[in-house]
Design a protein around this motif. Structure first.
Motif, PDB file in Angstrom:
ATOM      1  N   GLY A  28     -52.785 -56.448  -4.288  1.00 22.10           N
ATOM      2  CA  GLY A  28     -53.451 -57.716  -4.070  1.00 22.10           C
ATOM      3  C   GLY A  28     -52.871 -58.474  -2.896  1.00 22.10           C
ATOM      4  O   GLY A  28     -51.975 -58.004  -2.193  1.00 22.10           O
ATOM      5  N   PRO A  29     -53.380 -59.705  -2.662  1.00 18.66           N
ATOM      6  CA  PRO A  29     -52.958 -60.481  -1.501  1.00 18.66           C
ATOM      7  C   PRO A  29     -51.608 -61.150  -1.717  1.00 18.66           C
ATOM      8  O   PRO A  29     -51.033 -61.091  -2.793  1.00 18.66           O
ATOM      9  CB  PRO A  29     -54.076 -61.522  -1.378  1.00 18.66           C
ATOM     10  N   GLY A  30     -51.142 -61.844  -0.660  1.00 18.98           N
ATOM     11  CA  GLY A  30     -49.921 -62.615  -0.761  1.00 18.98           C
ATOM     12  C   GLY A  30     -48.677 -61.814  -0.449  1.00 18.98           C
ATOM     13  O   GLY A  30     -48.732 -60.595  -0.252  1.00 18.98           O
ATOM     14  N   PRO A  31     -47.517 -62.497  -0.405  1.00 16.65           N
ATOM     15  CA  PRO A  31     -46.256 -61.820  -0.068  1.00 16.65           C
ATOM     16  C   PRO A  31     -45.913 -60.678  -1.002  1.00 16.65           C
ATOM     17  O   PRO A  31     -45.487 -59.619  -0.566  1.00 16.65           O
ATOM     18  CB  PRO A  31     -45.231 -62.960  -0.176  1.00 16.65           C
ATOM     19  N   ALA A  32     -46.092 -60.871  -2.314  1.00 12.77           N
ATOM     20  CA  ALA A  32     -45.750 -59.801  -3.265  1.00 12.77           C
ATOM     21  C   ALA A  32     -46.615 -58.571  -3.020  1.00 12.77           C
ATOM     22  O   ALA A  32     -46.137 -57.431  -3.086  1.00 12.77           O
ATOM     23  CB  ALA A  32     -45.919 -60.294  -4.696  1.00 12.77           C
ATOM     24  N   GLY A  33     -47.897 -58.788  -2.736  1.00  7.88           N
ATOM     25  CA  GLY A  33     -48.780 -57.674  -2.445  1.00  7.88           C
ATOM     26  C   GLY A  33     -48.365 -56.939  -1.181  1.00  7.88           C
ATOM     27  O   GLY A  33     -48.405 -55.703  -1.121  1.00  7.88           O
ATOM     28  N   ALA A  34     -47.957 -57.693  -0.161  1.00 10.40           N
ATOM     29  CA  ALA A  34     -47.504 -57.069   1.087  1.00 10.40           C
ATOM     30  C   ALA A  34     -46.263 -56.224   0.853  1.00 10.40           C
ATOM     31  O   ALA A  34     -46.129 -55.116   1.395  1.00 10.40           O
ATOM     32  CB  ALA A  34     -47.223 -58.152   2.129  1.00 10.40           C
ATOM     33  N   VAL A  35     -45.356 -56.723   0.038  1.00 11.58           N
ATOM     34  CA  VAL A  35     -44.137 -55.968  -0.257  1.00 11.58           C
ATOM     35  C   VAL A  35     -44.485 -54.656  -0.934  1.00 11.58           C
ATOM     36  O   VAL A  35     -43.960 -53.588  -0.577  1.00 11.58           O
ATOM     37  CB  VAL A  35     -43.184 -56.804  -1.152  1.00 11.58           C
ATOM     38  N   ARG A  36     -45.381 -54.704  -1.894  1.00 12.74           N
ATOM     39  CA  ARG A  36     -45.739 -53.474  -2.615  1.00 12.74           C
ATOM     40  C   ARG A  36     -46.446 -52.480  -1.691  1.00 12.74           C
ATOM     41  O   ARG A  36     -46.200 -51.274  -1.773  1.00 12.74           O
ATOM     42  CB  ARG A  36     -46.607 -53.813  -3.824  1.00 12.74           C
ATOM     43  N   ARG A  37     -47.344 -52.973  -0.851  1.00 16.02           N
ATOM     44  CA  ARG A  37     -48.032 -52.054   0.061  1.00 16.02           C
ATOM     45  C   ARG A  37     -47.043 -51.417   1.027  1.00 16.02           C
ATOM     46  O   ARG A  37     -47.117 -50.219   1.320  1.00 16.02           O
ATOM     47  CB  ARG A  37     -49.140 -52.796   0.814  1.00 16.02           C
ATOM     48  N   ALA A  38     -46.121 -52.232   1.539  1.00 12.03           N
ATOM     49  CA  ALA A  38     -45.119 -51.689   2.465  1.00 12.03           C
ATOM     50  C   ALA A  38     -44.211 -50.692   1.768  1.00 12.03           C
ATOM     51  O   ALA A  38     -43.837 -49.662   2.343  1.00 12.03           O
ATOM     52  CB  ALA A  38     -44.285 -52.833   3.063  1.00 12.03           C
ATOM     53  N   ARG A  39     -43.859 -50.969   0.525  1.00 12.46           N
ATOM     54  CA  ARG A  39     -43.040 -50.023  -0.244  1.00 12.46           C
ATOM     55  C   ARG A  39     -43.768 -48.691  -0.400  1.00 12.46           C
ATOM     56  O   ARG A  39     -43.176 -47.616  -0.249  1.00 12.46           O
ATOM     57  CB  ARG A  39     -42.739 -50.593  -1.639  1.00 12.46           C
ATOM     58  N   ALA A  40     -45.058 -48.773  -0.704  1.00 14.80           N
ATOM     59  CA  ALA A  40     -45.830 -47.550  -0.891  1.00 14.80           C
ATOM     60  C   ALA A  40     -45.854 -46.733   0.399  1.00 14.80           C
ATOM     61  O   ALA A  40     -45.686 -45.509   0.388  1.00 14.80           O
ATOM     62  CB  ALA A  40     -47.248 -47.894  -1.338  1.00 14.80           C
ATOM     63  N   MET A  41     -46.078 -47.406   1.523  1.00 14.34           N
ATOM     64  CA  MET A  41     -46.130 -46.703   2.810  1.00 14.34           C
ATOM     65  C   MET A  41     -44.780 -46.097   3.161  1.00 14.34           C
ATOM     66  O   MET A  41     -44.691 -44.951   3.618  1.00 14.34           O
ATOM     67  CB  MET A  41     -46.583 -47.678   3.911  1.00 14.34           C
ATOM     68  N   ALA A  42     -43.705 -46.861   2.943  1.00 11.90           N
ATOM     69  CA  ALA A  42     -42.370 -46.361   3.268  1.00 11.90           C
ATOM     70  C   ALA A  42     -42.011 -45.161   2.402  1.00 11.90           C
ATOM     71  O   ALA A  42     -41.432 -44.183   2.879  1.00 11.90           O
ATOM     72  CB  ALA A  42     -41.335 -47.469   3.092  1.00 11.90           C
ATOM     73  N   ALA A  43     -42.373 -45.242   1.109  1.00 10.08           N
ATOM     74  CA  ALA A  43     -42.072 -44.127   0.213  1.00 10.08           C
ATOM     75  C   ALA A  43     -42.826 -42.866   0.623  1.00 10.08           C
ATOM     76  O   ALA A  43     -42.364 -41.749   0.397  1.00 10.08           O
ATOM     77  CB  ALA A  43     -42.421 -44.503  -1.225  1.00 10.08           C
ATOM     78  N   ALA A  44     -44.006 -43.060   1.243  1.00  9.23           N
ATOM     79  CA  ALA A  44     -44.793 -41.921   1.706  1.00  9.23           C
ATOM     80  C   ALA A  44     -44.389 -41.462   3.103  1.00  9.23           C
ATOM     81  O   ALA A  44     -45.007 -40.558   3.656  1.00  9.23           O
ATOM     82  CB  ALA A  44     -46.274 -42.285   1.690  1.00  9.23           C
ATOM     83  N   GLY A  45     -43.368 -42.100   3.682  1.00 12.03           N
ATOM     84  CA  GLY A  45     -42.898 -41.717   5.006  1.00 12.03           C
ATOM     85  C   GLY A  45     -43.585 -42.433   6.139  1.00 12.03           C
ATOM     86  O   GLY A  45     -43.309 -42.171   7.317  1.00 12.03           O
ATOM     87  N   ASN A  46     -44.463 -43.367   5.834  1.00 10.92           N
ATOM     88  CA  ASN A  46     -45.201 -44.094   6.871  1.00 10.92           C
ATOM     89  C   ASN A  46     -44.466 -45.387   7.197  1.00 10.92           C
ATOM     90  O   ASN A  46     -44.905 -46.481   6.830  1.00 10.92           O
ATOM     91  CB  ASN A  46     -46.623 -44.372   6.388  1.00 10.92           C
ATOM     92  N   VAL A  47     -43.341 -45.265   7.887  1.00 13.97           N
ATOM     93  CA  VAL A  47     -42.539 -46.444   8.222  1.00 13.97           C
ATOM     94  C   VAL A  47     -43.272 -47.340   9.210  1.00 13.97           C
ATOM     95  O   VAL A  47     -43.184 -48.567   9.142  1.00 13.97           O
ATOM     96  CB  VAL A  47     -41.166 -46.017   8.782  1.00 13.97           C
ATOM     97  N   ALA A  48     -44.036 -46.729  10.125  1.00 15.57           N
ATOM     98  CA  ALA A  48     -44.797 -47.527  11.094  1.00 15.57           C
ATOM     99  C   ALA A  48     -45.825 -48.400  10.381  1.00 15.57           C
ATOM    100  O   ALA A  48     -45.995 -49.587  10.699  1.00 15.57           O
ATOM    101  CB  ALA A  48     -45.489 -46.599  12.099  1.00 15.57           C
TER     102      ALA A  48
END
Length: 565
Positions: free
Chosen positions: A384-404
């Protein structure tokens, strides 16, 4: 005798004046009755008694006072009682008497905040600001709104403004004390709370924050004295009993702590802290199913509360609920940043279900120490939206190797909320993943101005190590120890630094203290204690700690002390 004649005329009104007085008398009486009731309501509101205030305001309404003159205060009384639906009936139309308009808009803003409508709350507070721009109470509410919305640096500025506009406002003093405690530590907050109590010695919210701070500083007797005073002033407030329960739990008196939670009443379990404490105490008392019930409520309410999630996993394991443990924590345990303890709990559950092939990788991972700043939680892509949502999306990308990709999400979140500690921390984490530890530290320093947490401490130490600046860790920890003298993580780190200097005896003493102060069920701590005690030539301490580590994590690597190997 002109004066006597005039006086005589004044004592005997003419027919017209007499008629006017006869007509006006009932209206004046009604006005007086409603005014008395209204003033009673204001007194009740000043002491936080919403029920008594509502009763008085109902009397004023029955005596003929106009609804617009009552709306702001009736809304406040109902908010104080937690009856938000009825409060909206009075505040929602925004029809306030001119004399009460600023207060009415402020109460409407508080109502919107309570219901999670933050933009609407901001609009209501803006209306109040146009009428009373220097109202200290309004600036306290604005600070809380900003903090709740993730605008942390703006919240600090608003709290400072509140104190500047009215240095006697204890709510502004209390809020500044809380913010100082988060950023500068416990001792720095004490003067704020003590200053507020000089102005209002019987203010219960202020006394509670003062007591909590004293307890975290290790001043147990002082904390107990203050909580007793709170209970004497307001024995319906559950937090006084909860703080005493925390004190009893720290002293190892589990049954007394459980009794105090019971005395706090059902309202205590409407608070996250009450649920966490109750769950922990039930778990320690062997009531795993009750612990699951309490901790499940807490985790559903605060899904990102990491300590609560780990405690729930432990309770599910103790209750023998392997299926739910795997269903709820299996995905999280498989991530690189999950704790070894969680990995082992889930591995045990897999083994109990006959799934050894799924248990083995988790046990191997649990035996290794892996530290990453971003930990994926289930459901991150749909956060979802907001800071917490951004953190979770970034975590998902980083865990998948998508640091960019994580960097893009972090950058957008930071641009949207540059004053948020959440978005600033995320930006630092992404910089650390990219290998730019200097850039990460710059972000982390700004986060520390808002809130210094255990996670932030570990991030800073990790960056210093990767930058080859290990010598800066000891001074950094020493500075924090002044602000947080009893913090378990800092004591643990300090024990490690002491061991690095070769003083294994002092390290053993610190770790033993931690083991007796509430971390006795932490397998990693017991493993460290076993190693330190073996090096310090304390074989019995090493043996007991090694056995404790084996019982807690029997499959996660070799937890025997070096002496036993």
């Amino acid at each position: 005798m002109t004066c006597r004649s005039d006086l005589h005329r004044l004592r005997r009104p003419g027919p017209l004046l007499a008629a006017v007085l006869v007509i006006a008398a009932p209206a004046l009486a009604v006005s007086e009755r409603s005014g008395v009731a209204y003033r009673e309501a204001l007194v009740a509101l000043s002491r936080g008694d919403g029920i008594a205030a509502e009763v008085a305001l109902r009397k004023a309404e029955a005596a003929g006072m106009d609804r617009s003159a009552l709306a702001a205060r009736m809304g406040e009384a109902l908010i104080d009682q937690g009856d938000l639906r009825k409060a909206r009936e009075w505040l929602g139309p925004a029809r306030f008497a001119p004399a009460d308009a600023a207060h009415g808009w402020r109460m409407l803003g508080r109502l919107e905040m309570a219901e999670g409508h933050l933009p609407a709350a901001g609009r209501a507070f803006d209306q109040a600001l146009t009428i009373t721009p220097r109202d200290s109470r309004l600036w306290v509410d604005i600070a809380r709104l900003r903090y709740q919305g993730g605008e942390h640096t703006g919240a600090i500025a608003a709290a400072e403004q509140a104190v500047n506009f009215d240095p006697e406002n204890v709510r502004a003093i209390e809020l500044r004390g809380l913010m100082v405690r988060d950023s500068y530590g416990l001792p720095a907050a004490l003067p704020w709370f003590e200053g507020g109590l000089k102005r209002r010695p019987d203010d219960v919210p202020l006394l509670l924050e003062y007591a909590a701070t004293l307890g975290d500083l290790g001043r147990a007797q002082d904390m107990l004295t203050v909580t007793r005073r709170v209970i004497a002033l307001d024995d319906r407030n559950p937090r006084g009993f909860l703080l005493q329960a925390v004190l009893a739990a720290r002293a190892g008196q589990t049954e007394l702590a459980r009794h105090l939670v019971e005395r706090a009443g059902r309202r205590a379990l409407d608070r996250p802290g009450g649920l966490l404490l109750s769950g922990l105490l039930e778990l320690e008392a062997g009531n795993a199913h009750l612990a699951v019930e309490q901790l499940d409520r807490l985790v559903r309410f605060q899904p990102d509360n990491a300590p609560a999630r780990l405690l729930l996993a432990r309770a599910l394991a103790a209750a023998g609920n392997d299926d739910e443990l795997v269903a709820r924590f299996g995905a999280e345990a498989a991530t690189a940043g999950a704790s070894p303890y969680l990995k082992t709990l889930v591995a045990r559950a897999h083994e109990n279900r006959g799934e050894r092939d799924q248990a083995a990788p988790l046990l191997d991972a649990a035996a290794r120490t892996v530290t990453v700043p971003l930990v994926l939680l289930p459901g991150a892509p749909d956060a979802g939206p907001g800071p917490a949502g951004a953190v979770r999306r970034a975590r998902a990308m980083a865990a998948a190797g998508n640091v960019a990709g994580a960097g893009t999400v972090a950058g957008a979140a930071l641009a949207a909320l540059p004053g948020s500690a959440v978005t600033r921390l995320l930006a630092g984490d992404v910089q650390a993943l990219r290998g730019d530890c200097a850039g990460a530290l710059a972000h982390y320093r700004q986060v520390a101005e808002v809130r210094m947490t255990d996670g932030l401490v570990l991030r800073v130490i990790g960056c210093l190590q990767r930058m080859g600046q290990g010598g800066a860790i000891a001074p950094f920890v020493a500075r924090l120890r002044v602000a947080r003298p009893r913090d378990p993580l800092l004591l643990w780190i300090e024990a490690g630094l002491t061991a690095e200097r070769g003083d294994w005896s002092a390290a053993t003493d610190r770790l033993t203290y931690l083991s007796r102060s509430g971390l006795g069920r932490d397998a990693a701590l017991q493993r460290d204690l076993a190693r330190a005690a073996a090096r310090a030539k304390r074989p019995e301490v090493a043996r007991q700690a090694g056995l404790a580590a084996s019982e807690l994590l029997p499959l996660a690597g070799d937890s025997r002390s070096p002496e036993q190997r």
